[in-house]
Write a protein that holds these residues in place. Structure first.
Motif, PDB file in Angstrom:
ATOM      1  N   GLY A 126       0.800  -1.214   0.000  1.00 40.40           N
ATOM      2  CA  GLY A 126       0.000   0.000   0.000  1.00 40.40           C
ATOM      3  C   GLY A 126       0.834   1.266   0.000  1.00 40.40           C
ATOM      4  O   GLY A 126       0.386   2.311  -0.479  1.00 40.40           O
ATOM      5  N   ASP A 127       2.072   1.170   0.533  1.00 37.69           N
ATOM      6  CA  ASP A 127       2.935   2.360   0.561  1.00 37.69           C
ATOM      7  C   ASP A 127       3.421   2.753  -0.831  1.00 37.69           C
ATOM      8  O   ASP A 127       3.965   3.838  -1.010  1.00 37.69           O
ATOM      9  CB  ASP A 127       4.124   2.164   1.513  1.00 37.69           C
ATOM     10  CG  ASP A 127       4.851   0.845   1.321  1.00 37.69           C
ATOM     11  OD1 ASP A 127       4.481   0.076   0.411  1.00 37.69           O
ATOM     12  OD2 ASP A 127       5.785   0.575   2.091  1.00 37.69           O
ATOM     13  N   GLY A 128       3.218   1.897  -1.817  1.00 35.27           N
ATOM     14  CA  GLY A 128       3.535   2.236  -3.194  1.00 35.27           C
ATOM     15  C   GLY A 128       2.297   2.582  -4.009  1.00 35.27           C
ATOM     16  O   GLY A 128       2.393   2.815  -5.214  1.00 35.27           O
ATOM     17  N   LYS A 129       1.123   2.623  -3.325  1.00 32.41           N
ATOM     18  CA  LYS A 129      -0.142   2.886  -4.016  1.00 32.41           C
ATOM     19  C   LYS A 129      -0.858   4.132  -3.501  1.00 32.41           C
ATOM     20  O   LYS A 129      -1.509   4.833  -4.283  1.00 32.41           O
ATOM     21  CB  LYS A 129      -1.069   1.670  -3.863  1.00 32.41           C
ATOM     22  CG  LYS A 129      -0.513   0.403  -4.482  1.00 32.41           C
ATOM     23  CD  LYS A 129      -1.377  -0.802  -4.148  1.00 32.41           C
ATOM     24  CE  LYS A 129      -0.771  -2.092  -4.722  1.00 32.41           C
ATOM     25  NZ  LYS A 129      -1.537  -3.283  -4.311  1.00 32.41           N
ATOM     26  N   TYR A 130      -0.778   4.379  -2.197  1.00 35.82           N
ATOM     27  CA  TYR A 130      -1.548   5.468  -1.592  1.00 35.82           C
ATOM     28  C   TYR A 130      -0.631   6.431  -0.837  1.00 35.82           C
ATOM     29  O   TYR A 130       0.232   5.998  -0.055  1.00 35.82           O
ATOM     30  CB  TYR A 130      -2.620   4.906  -0.657  1.00 35.82           C
ATOM     31  CG  TYR A 130      -3.622   4.075  -1.424  1.00 35.82           C
ATOM     32  CD1 TYR A 130      -4.611   4.673  -2.190  1.00 35.82           C
ATOM     33  CD2 TYR A 130      -3.529   2.688  -1.419  1.00 35.82           C
ATOM     34  CE1 TYR A 130      -5.500   3.913  -2.927  1.00 35.82           C
ATOM     35  CE2 TYR A 130      -4.420   1.916  -2.154  1.00 35.82           C
ATOM     36  CZ  TYR A 130      -5.405   2.538  -2.910  1.00 35.82           C
ATOM     37  OH  TYR A 130      -6.276   1.782  -3.649  1.00 35.82           O
ATOM     38  N   ALA A 131      -0.855   7.719  -1.051  1.00 37.25           N
ATOM     39  CA  ALA A 131       0.021   8.743  -0.491  1.00 37.25           C
ATOM     40  C   ALA A 131       0.008   8.763   1.030  1.00 37.25           C
ATOM     41  O   ALA A 131       1.036   8.988   1.665  1.00 37.25           O
ATOM     42  CB  ALA A 131      -0.373  10.116  -1.039  1.00 37.25           C
ATOM     43  N   ASN A 132      -1.164   8.531   1.650  1.00 37.91           N
ATOM     44  CA  ASN A 132      -1.214   8.592   3.113  1.00 37.91           C
ATOM     45  C   ASN A 132      -0.425   7.444   3.752  1.00 37.91           C
ATOM     46  O   ASN A 132       0.222   7.629   4.786  1.00 37.91           O
ATOM     47  CB  ASN A 132      -2.654   8.663   3.628  1.00 37.91           C
ATOM     48  CG  ASN A 132      -3.551   7.545   3.137  1.00 37.91           C
ATOM     49  OD1 ASN A 132      -3.128   6.635   2.424  1.00 37.91           O
ATOM     50  ND2 ASN A 132      -4.830   7.614   3.508  1.00 37.91           N
ATOM     51  N   ILE A 133      -0.445   6.269   3.109  1.00 43.60           N
ATOM     52  CA  ILE A 133       0.365   5.157   3.626  1.00 43.60           C
ATOM     53  C   ILE A 133       1.848   5.429   3.366  1.00 43.60           C
ATOM     54  O   ILE A 133       2.694   5.177   4.228  1.00 43.60           O
ATOM     55  CB  ILE A 133      -0.050   3.811   2.993  1.00 43.60           C
ATOM     56  CG1 ILE A 133      -1.522   3.513   3.275  1.00 43.60           C
ATOM     57  CG2 ILE A 133       0.821   2.679   3.528  1.00 43.60           C
ATOM     58  CD1 ILE A 133      -2.024   2.222   2.634  1.00 43.60           C
ATOM     59  N   ALA A 134       2.164   5.949   2.188  1.00 44.55           N
ATOM     60  CA  ALA A 134       3.555   6.292   1.871  1.00 44.55           C
ATOM     61  C   ALA A 134       4.089   7.334   2.849  1.00 44.55           C
ATOM     62  O   ALA A 134       5.231   7.238   3.320  1.00 44.55           O
ATOM     63  CB  ALA A 134       3.659   6.813   0.438  1.00 44.55           C
ATOM     64  N   ALA A 135       3.267   8.322   3.178  1.00 47.97           N
ATOM     65  CA  ALA A 135       3.675   9.348   4.148  1.00 47.97           C
ATOM     66  C   ALA A 135       3.929   8.726   5.515  1.00 47.97           C
ATOM     67  O   ALA A 135       4.900   9.065   6.195  1.00 47.97           O
ATOM     68  CB  ALA A 135       2.604  10.433   4.240  1.00 47.97           C
ATOM     69  N   ALA A 136       3.076   7.783   5.912  1.00 42.54           N
ATOM     70  CA  ALA A 136       3.285   7.083   7.185  1.00 42.54           C
ATOM     71  C   ALA A 136       4.579   6.281   7.146  1.00 42.54           C
ATOM     72  O   ALA A 136       5.321   6.223   8.130  1.00 42.54           O
ATOM     73  CB  ALA A 136       2.091   6.174   7.482  1.00 42.54           C
ATOM     74  N   SER A 137       4.880   5.671   5.994  1.00 39.96           N
ATOM     75  CA  SER A 137       6.115   4.887   5.879  1.00 39.96           C
ATOM     76  C   SER A 137       7.340   5.788   6.014  1.00 39.96           C
ATOM     77  O   SER A 137       8.337   5.408   6.638  1.00 39.96           O
ATOM     78  CB  SER A 137       6.153   4.091   4.571  1.00 39.96           C
ATOM     79  OG  SER A 137       6.507   4.872   3.458  1.00 39.96           O
TER      80      SER A 137
END
Length: 198
Positions: A126-137
């Motif tokens: 999901g961190d490569g699909k959605y910005a909010n998950i990427a930001a959390a990562s």
């Protein structure tokens, strides 16, 4: 280009963790609620970004997010409940720390247990699909790296400034030579007699 949210009808927080596969140190988890119009060209899965890019993005995310929080779960707690439960605990803590209560959670990975009872969706990579998950990562990774640099000052022989606690050959050799530090996860396969070098 990343989509900002998995769904748009509810206030959504993206959640991710860093440090799950390490032999030493805490696991860190983050939860981030982004504004609908958030965009940054560098934002991606934190593992696909350079350290410099992550460090550049962290203050941007922390400044522009609607809400963000980072939680730490110690090695001692990991040994007590196991790393999977510790990752869930960290994400749940981060969600509870948010100053804006989310109505939906987008979780990086394939499993989760929400302590809050909030609806959620597990998204593999999901961190490569959605910005909010990427930001959390990005927040989880940068906060954990900063923490590992502090531990490195205390125990420089393990090379945590470069391996951040992951089981590199140098780290494994150092465990063989010096034994375990108080920050090593005792339930992980890091006993000197069991270590396999590659």
């Amino acid at each position: 280009m990343l989509e900002n949210f998995y769904q748009t009808s509810l206030v959504e927080a993206g959640c991710d963790e860093a440090g799950r596969g390490c032999l030493a140190g805490s696991v860190f988890a983050a939860a981030v609620i982004l504004p609908p119009d958030f965009h940054h060209p560098l934002l991606n899965d934190s593992k696909q970004m350079t350290e410099r890019q992550r460090d550049m993005l962290r203050p941007v995310i922390e400044r522009e997010a609607v809400a963000w929080a980072v939680a730490e779960v110690t090695a001692e707690r990991i040994d007590e409940i196991n790393i999977l439960k510790a990752s869930f605990e960290g994400m749940n803590r981060a969600v509870e720390m948010l100053r804006v209560r989310p109505e939906f959670l987008a979780i990086d990975g394939n499993r989760f247990y929400p302590a809050s009872g909030l609806p959620y969706k597990c998204i593999v990579k999901g961190d490569g699909k959605y910005a909010n998950i990427a930001a959390a990562s990005v927040l989880a990774k940068t906060h954990r790296d900063e923490y590992m640099m502090r531990l490195h000052e205390e125990y420089p022989m393990y090379g945590w400034d470069s391996n951040k606690g992951y089981p590199t050959k140098k780290h494994r050799l150092a465990v063989r030579e010096y034994g375990l530090s108080p920050y090593h996860r005792k339930t992980f396969n890091c006993d000197p007699a069991q270590l396999e070098l590659f």
